[in-house]
Design a protein around this motif. Sequence first.
Motif, PDB file in Angstrom:
ATOM      1  N   CYS A  94     135.465  83.264  74.485  1.00  0.00           N
ATOM      2  CA  CYS A  94     134.506  82.655  75.404  1.00  0.00           C
ATOM      3  C   CYS A  94     133.635  81.656  74.632  1.00  0.00           C
ATOM      4  N   THR A 132     141.898  84.409  74.097  1.00  0.00           N
ATOM      5  CA  THR A 132     140.857  83.424  74.336  1.00  0.00           C
ATOM      6  C   THR A 132     139.542  83.912  73.753  1.00  0.00           C
ATOM      7  N   CYS A 150     128.800  83.687  82.862  1.00  0.00           N
ATOM      8  CA  CYS A 150     128.496  84.118  81.496  1.00  0.00           C
ATOM      9  C   CYS A 150     127.155  83.521  81.058  1.00  0.00           C
ATOM     10  N   THR A 186     136.977  77.860  77.484  1.00  0.00           N
ATOM     11  CA  THR A 186     137.235  79.069  78.265  1.00  0.00           C
ATOM     12  C   THR A 186     135.948  79.870  78.384  1.00  0.00           C
ATOM     13  N   LEU A 187     135.821  80.569  79.491  1.00  0.00           N
ATOM     14  CA  LEU A 187     134.690  81.458  79.724  1.00  0.00           C
ATOM     15  C   LEU A 187     135.224  82.844  80.046  1.00  0.00           C
ATOM     16  N   CYS A 188     134.503  83.878  79.605  1.00  0.00           N
ATOM     17  CA  CYS A 188     134.919  85.239  79.918  1.00  0.00           C
ATOM     18  C   CYS A 188     134.736  85.520  81.404  1.00  0.00           C
ATOM     19  N   ARG A 189     133.755  84.887  82.004  1.00  0.00           N
ATOM     20  CA  ARG A 189     133.531  84.949  83.453  1.00  0.00           C
ATOM     21  C   ARG A 189     132.676  83.746  83.842  1.00  0.00           C
TER      22      ARG A 189
END
Length: 165
Positions: free
Chosen positions: A66, A64, A129, A123-126
């Motif tokens: 981000c 993925t 973010c 998608t996000l890494c967290r």
Amino acid sequence: MQMDLKRVFDIPGESVAFSHELDLRDVEQWGRKPFASPVHVTGVVQNRAGIVEMEYSATFRMVTVCDRCLKEEEKDAQMRFSHILVQQLQEEDNDALIPAEGGMLDLDELVASDVILELPIKTLCREDCKGLCPVCGKNLNEGSCHCQTKTVDPRLAVLQQLLDD
């Protein structure tokens, strides 16, 4: 992989378990290849009182990126699917039923379409973010930059001068 399900369609109570691996690493989605490993599929097809149902899970390693900070990472993904199978469709535009013409089902085609359609669009890494600085491009998750990000509309610059005075 072609699955022969004639026996399952003919005998109520009959079931067939299956396990299969499908390589989708060459599939490109949204300009990148999201599959880092083959898709491992395990499931069962069973005839419950004349209704043939397929349930399976697909697990794989996914690449993925981000959408805020452009950080690339790999993570494990697991998806579950359930379908009602029929030997022939009565109505052509019925998406709730999966046709298994002559009792044969193309498992590769079904799994590939299920998994690809279920891939996340964003998608996000967290969750928190912070993304990239719009001026210098620094990843704001790694620390702040000293760029002036507050810009004034040129049409309102004269009014900004009044506030500065």
